[in-house]
Design an enzyme around this catalytic site. Structure first.
Site, PDB file in Angstrom:
ATOM      1  N   GLY A  16       0.823  -1.203   0.000  1.00  0.00           N
ATOM      2  CA  GLY A  16       0.000   0.000   0.000  1.00  0.00           C
ATOM      3  C   GLY A  16       0.858   1.254   0.000  1.00  0.00           C
ATOM      4  N   THR A 139       6.310   1.651   5.254  1.00  0.00           N
ATOM      5  CA  THR A 139       4.954   1.337   5.711  1.00  0.00           C
ATOM      6  C   THR A 139       4.550   2.313   6.793  1.00  0.00           C
ATOM      7  OG1 THR A 139       3.529  -0.269   6.839  1.00  0.00           O
ATOM      8  CG2 THR A 139       5.871  -0.437   7.278  1.00  0.00           C
ATOM      9  N   ILE A 140       3.329   2.797   6.710  1.00  0.00           N
ATOM     10  CA  ILE A 140       2.844   3.661   7.779  1.00  0.00           C
ATOM     11  C   ILE A 140       2.577   2.836   9.034  1.00  0.00           C
ATOM     12  CG2 ILE A 140       1.851   5.345   6.182  1.00  0.00           C
ATOM     13  CD1 ILE A 140      -0.930   4.267   6.863  1.00  0.00           C
ATOM     14  N   ASP A 141       2.582   1.501   8.907  1.00  0.00           N
ATOM     15  CA  ASP A 141       2.360   0.633  10.062  1.00  0.00           C
ATOM     16  C   ASP A 141       3.569   0.592  11.002  1.00  0.00           C
ATOM     17  OD1 ASP A 141       0.015   0.097   8.777  1.00  0.00           O
ATOM     18  OD2 ASP A 141       0.515  -1.964   8.226  1.00  0.00           O
ATOM     19  N   GLY A 186      -2.924  -0.633  10.602  1.00  0.00           N
ATOM     20  CA  GLY A 186      -1.843  -1.347  11.281  1.00  0.00           C
ATOM     21  C   GLY A 186      -2.191  -2.807  11.269  1.00  0.00           C
TER      22      GLY A 186
END
Length: 420
Positions: A16, A139-141, A186
């Site tokens: 993503g 990743t923003i996670d 997340g």
């Protein structure tokens, strides 16, 4: 004398979006071009490569010199998984080699890192060809296995924007007398939810790591939220915002999610949270709980994630990604391969694929929130949970029971299991 092979670098973006992808593309391309390398941008992640299709664009310095300010990915991206079938992996590798690619930069999360590892392995072991690969952790996670305190790029931008959104929800909740359940992206870990919740001073933040390694029942989560709402009402506050990490779904007992359809899972076998509509599921369950207890409350479920993924990167992530792009090329230029690139203590520090792979699952390890860290302990200190002291203190217990139709004894029996 045989002339050396022209160096051709390809860039693939998988998974993503995350703020800063274009900045990595820009930095890698500029450095490669300055050193006389050719650069190809591969469109749509591995989607076309897996089918043997060459959907590419030659990248030049002029094309990428100002894209570091932009969100999204100029090359687009997908979750296509070349490791899902040997034929897909073979076609991906053969197509890259047929394009003349000698070096590959992958930009993505844990699944893309694993795909990069398998592509390099297949080229060497099955085809006897050298394909040098480096992975840039995105990743923003924030859940790739980097050392504690070293973020994945995109996380800081996502946290800042997410905190602004939750702060707005908090003010709306106060103004209108309602609760919001903000489900933060997340997939497994709770880094983003915790970062947003702590920065926005949300009423409470619930992350999967707080429940240990075992499974939980959906009703436990529902009771936890219900208890916090009751406590807030007892404190004469009829509003709040709960930030819940979407990865909590993976800890819920399968029998509580038995009605999930096949379309709720992606190509890597992960739950598609958008298809599940977890905010609505959680809202309805808590509303039923409150109704049974005689408590009236308006609850709104919100997903927070898609608004963050393609945001323009903030100054931190622009600088960070330009550094990572430079570091990735420098690693390849000096003969490196098969590693994830990091910057630690102001030094370019590659971490080999072998170090980040779980030898049992053969998948990339996931970095979870360290709930023993001072950062988490401070965050928890400011959350509003039902505590054991609330049930032991007669005055507090009386105030809690007065909010519901339960007796004090029944309230203790009902919520003792979720009191922290």
């Amino acid at each position: 004398m045989i002339a050396s092979r022209q160096k051709m670098l390809a860039i693939v973006c998988g998974g993503g979006p995350a703020p800063g992808i274009n900045s990595v593309i820009s930095s890698v391309t500029i450095e490669a071009r300055k050193n006389g390398w050719e650069v190809l941008g591969i469109y749509d992640g591995f989607a076309h490569l897996c089918k043997g299709i060459k959907n590419v664009v030659p990248l030049t310095i002029d094309m990428v010199s100002r894209i570091h300010y932009d969100g999204g990915s100029m090359l687009r991206m997908s979750r296509a998984n070349p490791t899902k079938a040997e034929e897909s992996l073979r076609k991906a590798v053969e197509t890259l080699l047929d394009l003349g690619v000698t070096h590959l930069v992958t930009i993505g999360g844990d699944d893309t890192a694993y795909s990069a590892f398998k592509i390099s392995e297949y080229a060497t072991q099955q085809l006897g060809m050298s394909l040098q690969v480096v992975h840039v952790p995105k990743t923003i996670d924030n859940d790739l296995p980097l050392p504690e305190g070293v973020p994945t790029f995109g996380f800081e931008t996502a946290r800042a924007l997410g905190a602004q959104l939750v702060s707005n929800l908090m003010e709306d909740a106060r103004t209108t007398g309602r609760w919001y359940f903000a489900i933060a992206m997340g997939r497994t870990a709770g880094h983003l939810a915790l970062g947003i919740g702590k920065s926005a001073s949300a009423t409470l933040t619930i992350i999967p790591e707080a429940f240990g390694t075992g499974q939980i029942r959906l009703q436990n989560l529902v009771d936890l939220l219900t208890a916090s709402i009751i406590k807030r009402l007892a404190l004469k506050r009829d509003y709040g915002v709960a930030v819940v990490a979407e990865g909590i779904v993976e800890k819920i007992a399968p029998e509580d999610l038995k009605n999930l359809e096949a379309h709720c899972f992606d190509e890597h076998g992960h739950i598609r949270y958008a298809e599940l509509n977890f905010p609505e599921l959680l809202k309805q369950a808590v509303m039923k709980n409150l109704c049974d207890l005689g408590v009236k409350m308006t609850i709104v479920g919100k997903e927070i994630g898609y608004e963050l993924r393609c945001a323009p990167p903030n100054a931190y992530d622009i600088e960070y990604t330009r550094n990572l792009g430079y570091a990735a090329f420098d690693f390849l230029r000096n003969g490196g391969s098969d590693a994830l690139i990091t910057i630690q203590n102001n030094r370019i520090t590659p971490i080999s694929f072998a170090e980040i792979l779980d030898m049992q699952t053969k998948k990339t390890k996931v970095r979870m929130v360290n709930i023993h860290s001072i950062q988490y302990q401070i965050a928890k200190e400011y959350m509003v949970f039902l505590e054991k002291d609330d049930l032991d203190d007669s005055m507090k217990l009386k105030a809690l029971a007065a909010v519901t139709k339960l007796s004090e004894g029944d309230l203790v029996k009902r919520f003792a299991a979720v009191a922290l």
